[in-house]
Design a protein around this motif. Structure first.
Motif, short mmCIF file in Angstrom:
data_model
loop_
_atom_site.label_atom_id
_atom_site.label_comp_id
_atom_site.label_asym_id
_atom_site.label_seq_id
_atom_site.Cartn_x
_atom_site.Cartn_y
_atom_site.Cartn_z
N VAL A 295 0.84 -1.20 0.00
CA VAL A 295 0.00 0.00 0.00
C VAL A 295 0.88 1.25 0.00
N ASP A 296 1.94 1.24 0.81
CA ASP A 296 2.85 2.39 0.85
C ASP A 296 3.50 2.62 -0.52
N ASP A 297 3.91 1.53 -1.18
CA ASP A 297 4.50 1.64 -2.52
C ASP A 297 3.52 2.27 -3.50
N ASN A 298 2.26 1.81 -3.44
CA ASN A 298 1.24 2.35 -4.35
C ASN A 298 0.95 3.82 -4.08
N VAL A 299 0.88 4.20 -2.81
CA VAL A 299 0.60 5.59 -2.46
C VAL A 299 1.74 6.49 -2.93
N ASN A 300 2.98 6.03 -2.77
CA ASN A 300 4.15 6.83 -3.13
C ASN A 300 4.48 6.79 -4.62
N ALA A 301 3.80 5.93 -5.39
CA ALA A 301 4.08 5.81 -6.82
C ALA A 301 3.62 7.04 -7.59
N GLY A 302 2.67 7.78 -7.05
CA GLY A 302 2.20 9.01 -7.70
C GLY A 302 1.52 8.77 -9.03
N ARG A 303 0.64 7.78 -9.10
CA ARG A 303 -0.04 7.46 -10.36
C ARG A 303 -1.13 8.46 -10.71
N GLY A 304 -1.54 9.24 -9.77
CA GLY A 304 -2.60 10.22 -10.01
C GLY A 304 -3.01 10.83 -8.68
N GLN A 305 -3.62 12.00 -8.77
CA GLN A 305 -3.99 12.65 -7.53
C GLN A 305 -5.33 12.13 -7.03
N VAL A 306 -5.52 12.20 -5.72
CA VAL A 306 -6.76 11.76 -5.09
C VAL A 306 -7.85 12.77 -5.44
N PRO A 307 -9.04 12.31 -5.88
CA PRO A 307 -10.10 13.25 -6.23
C PRO A 307 -10.56 14.09 -5.04
N GLN A 308 -11.21 15.21 -5.35
CA GLN A 308 -11.61 16.16 -4.32
C GLN A 308 -12.62 15.59 -3.34
N TRP A 309 -13.41 14.63 -3.78
CA TRP A 309 -14.46 14.09 -2.91
C TRP A 309 -13.90 13.09 -1.88
N LEU A 310 -12.60 12.80 -1.98
CA LEU A 310 -11.94 11.92 -1.02
C LEU A 310 -10.85 12.68 -0.29
N GLU A 311 -10.56 12.24 0.92
CA GLU A 311 -9.48 12.84 1.71
C GLU A 311 -8.61 11.68 2.19
N ILE A 312 -7.28 11.84 2.07
CA ILE A 312 -6.38 10.75 2.42
C ILE A 312 -5.38 11.20 3.48
N ASP A 313 -5.10 10.26 4.38
CA ASP A 313 -4.03 10.44 5.37
C ASP A 313 -3.04 9.30 5.12
N PRO A 314 -1.99 9.56 4.30
CA PRO A 314 -1.09 8.46 3.91
C PRO A 314 -0.33 7.83 5.07
N ASN A 315 -0.02 8.60 6.10
CA ASN A 315 0.71 8.04 7.24
C ASN A 315 -0.11 7.01 8.01
N GLU A 316 -1.41 7.28 8.12
CA GLU A 316 -2.31 6.35 8.82
C GLU A 316 -2.88 5.30 7.87
N ARG A 317 -2.61 5.45 6.55
CA ARG A 317 -3.18 4.58 5.52
C ARG A 317 -4.71 4.58 5.64
N ARG A 318 -5.26 5.79 5.68
CA ARG A 318 -6.69 5.96 5.89
C ARG A 318 -7.24 7.00 4.92
N GLY A 319 -8.48 6.79 4.49
CA GLY A 319 -9.15 7.73 3.62
C GLY A 319 -10.57 7.95 4.09
N VAL A 320 -11.11 9.14 3.78
CA VAL A 320 -12.47 9.50 4.19
C VAL A 320 -13.23 9.98 2.97
#
Length: 196
Positions: A146-171
């Motif tokens: 999951v950390d590899d995928n988050v750090n790969a930078g394949r695209g930005q997270v859409p505005q309707w989602l919020e991500i906390d990469p350190n906690e590996r959590r999204g809202v």
């Protein structure tokens, strides 16, 4: 549970564009579209429906149910349909960047690596609501992936989602609007097809 088990690259060729079904392979020269970009001709409305089904990894009967739900909701049916597909748990995990492709996110969810609102979730088609939290479970062995995928930078997270990469959590902050859904599908053609 039924799944499409044939060659995934064939689906991209049939749609005449990259659907990014194979994760990292789609970014290399091995991609089927790079090698042989000549899809067979077919009906325009049917092609749009098939394209949407394949992008989200949904089979016909389930897609038809989503369309019926979208018809019952207030608003534009085509936009409602795309909103329902975007709010699937496997898609949310993919959009947050936790997985390289929707297939990978579907497998991660099905194997129980994620929790929704603190409870283990293993149903990829689960529909998320505003305020729902998706988090990688602490007992999961997929943390490095999951950390590899988050750090790969394949695209930005859409505005309707919020991500906390350190906690590996999204809202899920809000419902996705049509302009937030960046998939190359003309949803009006799908509505016309089902309205025949």
């Amino acid at each position: 549970m039924a799944r499409y088990r044939d060659a995934k690259c064939r689906l991209c060729r049939r749609e005449g564009m990259k659907l990014f079904l194979k994760g990292a392979r789609c970014f290399t020269d091995k991609c089927a579209i790079e090698r042989r970009n000549y899809p067979p001709p077919f009906g325009v409305q049917l092609r749009e429906k098939q394209k949407a089904k394949r992008i989200y990894g949904v089979l016909e009967s389930q897609f038809r149910k989503y369309f019926q739900w979208a018809e019952r909701e207030k608003g534009v049916t085509g936009e409602n349909l795309l909103r329902l597909l975007e709010l699937r748990l496997d898609n949310v995990v993919h959009r947050l960047g936790f997985a390289a492709s929707r297939r990978e996110s579907r497998q991660m969810v099905a194997h129980g690596h994620f929790a929704v609102n603190g409870r283990k979730a293993s149903v990829p088609s689960m529909l998320m609501k505003v305020g729902d939290t998706v988090q990688l479970r602490s007992t999961s062995k997929m943390a490095a992936r999951v950390d590899d995928n988050v750090n790969a930078g394949r695209g930005q997270v859409p505005q309707w989602l919020e991500i906390d990469p350190n906690e590996r959590r999204g809202v899920v902050r809000s419902l996705p609007l049509r302009e937030d859904i960046q998939i190359p599908v003309t949803e009006q053609l799908i509505v016309e097809l089902y309205s025949k």
